[in-house]
Motif scaffolding. Sequence first.
Motif, mmCIF file in Angstrom:
data_model
loop_
_atom_site.group_PDB
_atom_site.id
_atom_site.type_symbol
_atom_site.label_atom_id
_atom_site.label_comp_id
_atom_site.label_asym_id
_atom_site.label_seq_id
_atom_site.Cartn_x
_atom_site.Cartn_y
_atom_site.Cartn_z
ATOM 1 N N LEU A 148 0.824 -1.203 0.000
ATOM 2 C CA LEU A 148 0.000 0.000 0.000
ATOM 3 C C LEU A 148 0.864 1.261 0.000
ATOM 4 O O LEU A 148 0.536 2.253 -0.638
ATOM 5 N N VAL A 149 1.982 1.217 0.728
ATOM 6 C CA VAL A 149 2.855 2.390 0.738
ATOM 7 C C VAL A 149 3.973 2.256 -0.292
ATOM 8 O O VAL A 149 4.890 3.084 -0.337
ATOM 9 N N GLY A 150 3.901 1.205 -1.103
ATOM 10 C CA GLY A 150 4.836 1.056 -2.215
ATOM 11 C C GLY A 150 6.254 0.716 -1.806
ATOM 12 O O GLY A 150 7.216 1.138 -2.433
ATOM 13 N N LEU A 151 6.417 -0.057 -0.735
ATOM 14 C CA LEU A 151 7.771 -0.370 -0.280
ATOM 15 C C LEU A 151 8.031 -1.869 -0.220
ATOM 16 O O LEU A 151 8.930 -2.319 0.480
ATOM 17 N N GLN A 201 2.044 13.714 0.267
ATOM 18 C CA GLN A 201 0.695 14.222 0.538
ATOM 19 C C GLN A 201 -0.330 13.528 -0.352
ATOM 20 O O GLN A 201 -1.365 13.051 0.128
ATOM 21 N N ALA A 202 -0.021 13.460 -1.651
ATOM 22 C CA ALA A 202 -0.936 12.805 -2.578
ATOM 23 C C ALA A 202 -1.129 11.347 -2.176
ATOM 24 O O ALA A 202 -2.245 10.819 -2.180
ATOM 25 N N HIS A 203 -0.012 10.731 -1.777
ATOM 26 C CA HIS A 203 -0.035 9.334 -1.393
ATOM 27 C C HIS A 203 -0.899 9.116 -0.149
ATOM 28 O O HIS A 203 -1.691 8.184 -0.073
ATOM 29 N N TRP A 208 -5.904 7.351 2.518
ATOM 30 C CA TRP A 208 -7.074 7.751 3.313
ATOM 31 C C TRP A 208 -8.376 7.425 2.586
ATOM 32 O O TRP A 208 -9.355 7.007 3.178
ATOM 33 N N ARG A 209 -8.361 7.627 1.245
ATOM 34 C CA ARG A 209 -9.536 7.348 0.446
ATOM 35 C C ARG A 209 -9.900 5.865 0.500
ATOM 36 O O ARG A 209 -11.056 5.504 0.470
ATOM 37 N N ASN A 210 -8.866 5.029 0.590
ATOM 38 C CA ASN A 210 -9.094 3.598 0.435
ATOM 39 C C ASN A 210 -9.342 2.831 1.721
ATOM 40 O O ASN A 210 -9.723 1.669 1.668
ATOM 41 N N ILE A 211 -9.068 3.433 2.848
ATOM 42 C CA ILE A 211 -9.312 2.667 4.071
ATOM 43 C C ILE A 211 -10.124 3.494 5.055
ATOM 44 O O ILE A 211 -10.176 4.716 4.985
ATOM 45 N N ASP A 212 -10.739 2.769 5.979
ATOM 46 C CA ASP A 212 -11.635 3.396 6.937
ATOM 47 C C ASP A 212 -10.798 4.003 8.062
ATOM 48 O O ASP A 212 -10.510 3.343 9.053
ATOM 49 N N ILE A 213 -10.388 5.248 7.876
ATOM 50 C CA ILE A 213 -9.532 5.857 8.888
ATOM 51 C C ILE A 213 -9.836 7.347 9.007
ATOM 52 O O ILE A 213 -10.169 8.001 8.031
#
Lengths: 303, 325
Positions: A148-151, A201-203, A208-213
């Motif tokens: 998810l964080v691309g690592l 920031q974009a990331h 945030w858009r994709n998970i319930d947080i």
Amino acid sequence: MTNKNSIPNYLDQSVEVKARFEKLKNRDVILEVKNLTKVYKTNKGETTALKNVSFKTHKREFVCIIGPSGCGKSTLARVLAGLEGYSGGEVLLDGKPIEGPGRDRGMVFQGYTLFPWRTVKQNVMFGLEMNGMGVNQAGPEAELWLELVGLEKFANAYPHELSGGMKQRVAIARALVNQPRILLMDEPFGALDAQTRSKMQAHLLEIWRNIDITVVFITHDLDEAIFLADRILVLKAHPGEVMELIEVPVPRPRQLSQINSPEFLATKARLEALIHPHEEQESTEEPIQQRMIRFVNVADNVE
Amino acid sequence: MKAKFFVTGWFNVRQELSKERRKIIGWASFLLPILIWCTVSYVPFVWHPEVLVEKVGDVDYFQEGMRIDKAIYLEELANMKQQGKKAPQGEPANPIYLPAPHEVAKAFYNAFTTPPAQKDGLWMHQSLWQSIQVIFWGFVISSLIGVPLGVLCGTYSLFARLFEPFIEFFRYLPAPAFGALMVAILGIYDGPKIAIIVIGTFFQQVLVISNTTRKLDYSLIEAAMTLGTSKWKLLTNVVIPGILPSLYVDMRILLGWAWTYLIVAELIGTSSGITLYITQQARYQHFENVYAAIFIIGFIGLGTDLILAWLGRRMFRWDKPANKE
Ligand SMILES: Nc1ncnc2c1ncn2[C@@H]1O[C@H](COP(=O)(O)OP(=O)(O)OP(=O)(O)O)[C@@H](O)[C@H]1O
Ligand SMILES: [Mg+2]
């Protein structure tokens, strides 16, 4: 200063934005802070870091907290995280008072605070292991969040081998893997260069858009706050008090190009007026006294 | 110019030297003292305060192979010449307690190849083995209690406040002072010797390790707490793994300290180990053997430390080196 005539009032919201805020406010309140006061007692005396701070945050909201240095932003985040006690008022998460730190509130610190003895993947697994999940189960789960964080490629690297931006992404994944109710972020991108910062920031918005947080994001960068937030809580210093809770009229989804849109500029003008009130009233803070001595040859002028 | 300085400079703050240079300096660190020793031993006009008598001449109290103060020798030489008697002959020499490098090297070799002079005497390696056992057990016993206690003191204020004041007091009591007491309690063999090493190491160990533990970045603990770590798990999953590399370095240093207590410890009760060997050799004025024995302690210490350092680097890959490479 930009031309005042071309900038609309920051309170004017388009129909869609208004509808969005209606919807947002109809969601459950997840975090409620009532008359929060925090006094630090030190040998030299007492410092009131926060005074009568009140606000509500709704589920899946993105709140930014902004204010001048020393206004108690970090203190507020630490109180919410349960790392710091408070002197008065109430802090309720889902209606229950906060007592000490817990996995329902994840935190990302400015200083990364990754565990240096654990690899990237093991860092992300930490929260799961601490909450009783076996290593066999935690491993794949951690990989998911690393992706998810691309690592995912750096799963086996140690923190000292990563750049600042990468470290902060690991820290975000590490906090998110616990699936907290709230993600607290205290100037997480403060140490990054401008480019990495805007990428992050974009990331973050994407995550945030994709998970319930619900995100509580602290910054002192106005652009960052406007770009990210649904609402911005503006604090003033000495003592830290709420000045205004601003609803950002910039529509979502956000793009970097919106930075010059009228809504954006209007919000920024308002924030500037709140935080640097040099035109309307004299600043309470003393200006930095400068008595410049010339250290170069008189003929050696750069301007 | 400046760039070149950075690459080739010998005095860059906290920056590692190149591999070749490290090697050169490493050798120099041993060669320099040896060079000084050789100079003092082999260059006749450097120091050499005595004269080794080769021919007694007519001086009645001179003996062949005797070392005598240079001033006295010169006086007698002048006397004899004046009186027209046979003059003594001699070579400038260093005192008996400073043997030359080659003599010590020979003693080193002999120590492992020729059986001990006394019937019930021990070979040098047997003496050493006794000493190593004393050190080992002393250090292990001390560490078994000292390490956990140190970590607890560094982690929980309760333990620190409870134990540290007393330990702080106790560590100033000289360990050898407990010798007689330990003999009374533990007998005359290895017991009291191990006890002295334990007393000498333990109290320092607790304080050093608790200090190291306290140096762990507190924000790591905060981060762990926000991830839902319980109090007990903080100790096992954050504090202990976080301090391991520093703890390891502490232990290496403490092991060195334990060795320094060895000689005193072994004099307690019945002398034993390398100390017995050294005192016996000194009694017979075999100072080259004394030096050989002292050096071998150094070699063992340095050897273990190098091995431990190498192991440490392998175990703690995640730990950044202190100097910039
Ligand atoms: N541990 C502490 N002990 C005593 N006073 C403190 C402590 N932490 C913060 N303060 C005081 O509380 C006030 C708010 O500090 P805080 O760190 O929350 O500010 P901040 O808004 O995060 O500032 P910055 O933007 O510079 O990070 C400051 O006046 C500070 O001096
Ligand atoms: Mg701060």
